[in-house]
Scaffold this motif. Structure first.
Motif, short mmCIF file in Angstrom:
data_model
loop_
_atom_site.label_atom_id
_atom_site.label_comp_id
_atom_site.label_asym_id
_atom_site.label_seq_id
_atom_site.Cartn_x
_atom_site.Cartn_y
_atom_site.Cartn_z
N VAL A 173 -17.53 -29.23 38.02
CA VAL A 173 -17.14 -27.22 38.36
C VAL A 173 -18.43 -26.17 38.06
O VAL A 173 -18.68 -26.42 36.55
CB VAL A 173 -15.82 -26.78 37.88
CG1 VAL A 173 -14.80 -25.56 38.25
CG2 VAL A 173 -14.64 -27.84 38.95
N PHE A 174 -18.71 -25.07 38.71
CA PHE A 174 -20.10 -24.77 38.00
C PHE A 174 -19.36 -23.16 38.12
O PHE A 174 -18.22 -22.23 39.30
CB PHE A 174 -20.98 -24.68 39.52
CG PHE A 174 -22.24 -23.49 38.90
CD1 PHE A 174 -22.20 -23.07 37.20
CD2 PHE A 174 -23.08 -23.09 39.46
CE1 PHE A 174 -23.76 -21.73 37.04
CE2 PHE A 174 -24.02 -22.11 38.85
CZ PHE A 174 -24.35 -21.83 38.36
N HIS A 175 -18.97 -22.33 37.02
CA HIS A 175 -18.96 -20.70 37.13
C HIS A 175 -19.99 -19.61 36.82
O HIS A 175 -20.88 -20.06 35.79
CB HIS A 175 -17.78 -20.44 35.31
CG HIS A 175 -17.15 -19.36 35.25
ND1 HIS A 175 -18.68 -18.78 34.01
CD2 HIS A 175 -16.70 -17.98 36.22
CE1 HIS A 175 -17.95 -17.75 34.21
NE2 HIS A 175 -17.24 -17.21 35.23
N THR A 176 -20.23 -18.85 37.68
CA THR A 176 -21.16 -17.39 37.50
C THR A 176 -20.60 -16.54 36.62
O THR A 176 -19.44 -16.16 37.08
CB THR A 176 -22.42 -17.64 37.51
OG1 THR A 176 -23.20 -17.13 37.44
CG2 THR A 176 -21.71 -16.41 39.26
N ASP A 177 -20.99 -15.74 35.51
CA ASP A 177 -20.44 -15.16 35.05
C ASP A 177 -20.93 -13.58 35.96
O ASP A 177 -22.41 -13.30 35.02
CB ASP A 177 -21.02 -14.73 33.88
CG ASP A 177 -20.96 -13.13 32.77
OD1 ASP A 177 -20.29 -11.75 33.65
OD2 ASP A 177 -20.64 -13.07 31.29
N ALA A 178 -21.14 -12.69 36.97
CA ALA A 178 -21.53 -12.16 37.85
C ALA A 178 -21.29 -10.61 37.36
O ALA A 178 -21.61 -9.42 38.12
CB ALA A 178 -21.42 -12.38 39.02
N VAL A 179 -20.57 -10.10 36.48
CA VAL A 179 -20.26 -8.99 36.27
C VAL A 179 -21.54 -8.17 36.53
O VAL A 179 -21.64 -6.87 36.48
CB VAL A 179 -20.01 -8.75 34.53
CG1 VAL A 179 -19.66 -7.47 34.44
CG2 VAL A 179 -18.64 -9.32 34.59
N GLN A 180 -22.60 -8.04 35.64
CA GLN A 180 -23.90 -7.90 35.50
C GLN A 180 -24.41 -7.44 36.81
O GLN A 180 -24.70 -6.25 37.68
CB GLN A 180 -24.90 -7.62 34.52
CG GLN A 180 -24.53 -6.86 33.27
CD GLN A 180 -24.38 -5.17 33.16
OE1 GLN A 180 -24.98 -5.14 33.65
NE2 GLN A 180 -24.25 -5.06 31.99
N ALA A 181 -24.61 -8.56 37.37
CA ALA A 181 -25.43 -8.63 39.20
C ALA A 181 -24.19 -7.90 40.08
O ALA A 181 -25.06 -7.21 40.77
CB ALA A 181 -25.55 -9.90 38.97
N PHE A 182 -23.07 -8.08 40.27
CA PHE A 182 -22.62 -7.28 41.10
C PHE A 182 -22.96 -5.65 40.92
O PHE A 182 -22.75 -5.29 40.38
CB PHE A 182 -20.89 -7.14 40.37
CG PHE A 182 -19.67 -7.33 41.38
CD1 PHE A 182 -19.89 -8.04 42.27
CD2 PHE A 182 -19.02 -6.25 41.59
CE1 PHE A 182 -18.60 -7.56 43.26
CE2 PHE A 182 -18.06 -6.33 42.21
CZ PHE A 182 -17.38 -6.90 43.35
#
Length: 380
Positions: A173-182
């Motif tokens: 399972v792969f999670h990415t924190d996309a808070v800044q990229a969003f």
């Protein structure tokens, strides 16, 4: 142009006037609980699901895969703690990187206290995770990997497509924190090899106190907030309806304006650099030279300590930052720059300028000239 200049949009952004307008009826007239079965509740439920559809469309996701949370931090915690706990019978090894936001790092530390083992991957001098290091770290008991999409301090965009493709083959399972990229990069989760992705409203001119986690179908997760059936039993608590409506409006505006904003941010970076080159001051741009978020500009002004520069900028009404807002109140050295193993002269003088909708190219040039004056004065 106001006399105060705000270059800290990576910490938080001003709420867009259209967002305020969209939210107002849900603070005053449509106040029902979305879980209530009467007309007031049904009106609220309808608004909630419309907002969900809109945000999901912005990231090309199935609306049912979106879980609303109270922040990007909570979305990260739900993904990491909830994702790990749901798979603890399969294995207790997690992988992340040394440059993650503290919302990820502290969630991993929490799991270490709960009997999990965490590998913190190193990065190169640009802040990038190497796929070879990840492959080496994967074990038969690895159940979850969390690597951020784009770094909040230096802006480096991580190779999440390569990482995700490799992890798909391994069934991890792969999670990415996309808070800044969003909001500054086009994110289409159907095309991305990610199972979970965290976003936040207040980074894209939406309100504070609302985030979301994209959770792909059939990915196991244990709720970390208990006490109700909301969000398909994945996150208890009455939904922040006005906040969620505001989030949806912010994504709508971002979709309309993203291309123009990104072009402007790139222009601002080169305008600032032109001023510094012309003045001949010593500076070093941190992060990846090409794979970098357009709105984040992390620069070291050699010979001027970070705190000294920030205080002097503040005196001339320019707001910048040393690193993450969650730690920039403390005088600790940035864990991101530490992990990049840059020279002390660079790590001790780094400043983050982060751009947003209120900034202009003229302002960027003015701020750059202020930096020159500060550097030259302190050199004397």
């Amino acid at each position: 142009m106001s006399d105060r200049m705000y270059f800290d949009h990576a910490a938080t952004t001003p709420v867009h006037p259209r967002v305020v307008e969209a939210m107002t009826p849900y603070l005053t007239q449509v106040f029902g609980n979305p879980s209530s079965v009467h007309g007031f509740g049904r009106d609220a439920r309808k608004a909630l699901e419309q907002a969900r559809d809109q945000i999901a469309a912005f990231m090309d996701a199935d609306p049912q895969s979106l879980i609303f949370t109270g922040s990007g931090t909570e979305a990260d915690n739900l993904a990491i703690i909830g994702g790990a706990m749901a798979q603890r019978e399969r294995g207790r090894h997690i992988i992340t990187s040394q440059v993650e936001h503290h919302a990820v790092l502290h969630a991993c530390e929490h799991l270490e206290h709960a009997g999990f083992e965490v590998t913190y991957l190193p990065v190169d001098e640009t802040g990038s995770v190497r796929l070879s290091d990840l492959k080496e770290a994967v074990r038969p008991d690895t159940v979850l990997v969390s690597i951020m999409y784009g770094n909040n301090e230096v802006g480096t965009i991580e190779p999440i497509e390569e990482i995700g493709t490799y992890l798909r083959e391994k069934g991890i399972v792969f999670h990415t924190d996309a808070v800044q990229a969003f909001g500054v990069l086009p994110i289409r989760v159907r095309e991305l090899p990610v199972d979970m992705l965290s976003v936040s409203a207040h980074k894209i001119n939406g309100p504070k106190g609302v985030g979301a986690l994209y959770l792909a179908r059939n990915v196991p997760i244990d709720p970390i907030v208990h006490g109700g059936q909301q969000e398909r039993k994945r996150r208890a608590g009455t939904e922040n309806l006005a906040g969620i409506v505001g989030f949806a409006e912010a994504t709508k505006i971002t979709a309309e304006e993203m291309e123009g904003r990104v072009a402007k941010y790139r222009q601002m970076k080169s305008a600032m650099e032109s001023v510094w080159k012309e003045a001949g001051i010593a500076y070093h741009v941190n992060g990846h030279p090409k794979h970098v978020l357009p709105h984040i500009f992390n620069v070291s002004f050699i010979g001027v300590q970070t705190e000294t520069m920030l205080m002097n900028l503040d005196l001339v009404n320019i707001a910048a930052a040393s690193g993450s807002a969650c730690t920039s109140g403390s005088l600790e050295l940035s864990h991101v720059l530490k992990a990049m193993k840059l020279e002390d002269s660079i790590t001790h003088s780094a400043i983050r300028f982060s751009f947003g909708i209120t900034n202009t190219v003229e302002e960027a040039e003015q701020a750059a000239r202020s930096v020159v004056k500060i550097v030259q004065r302190l050199a004397r």
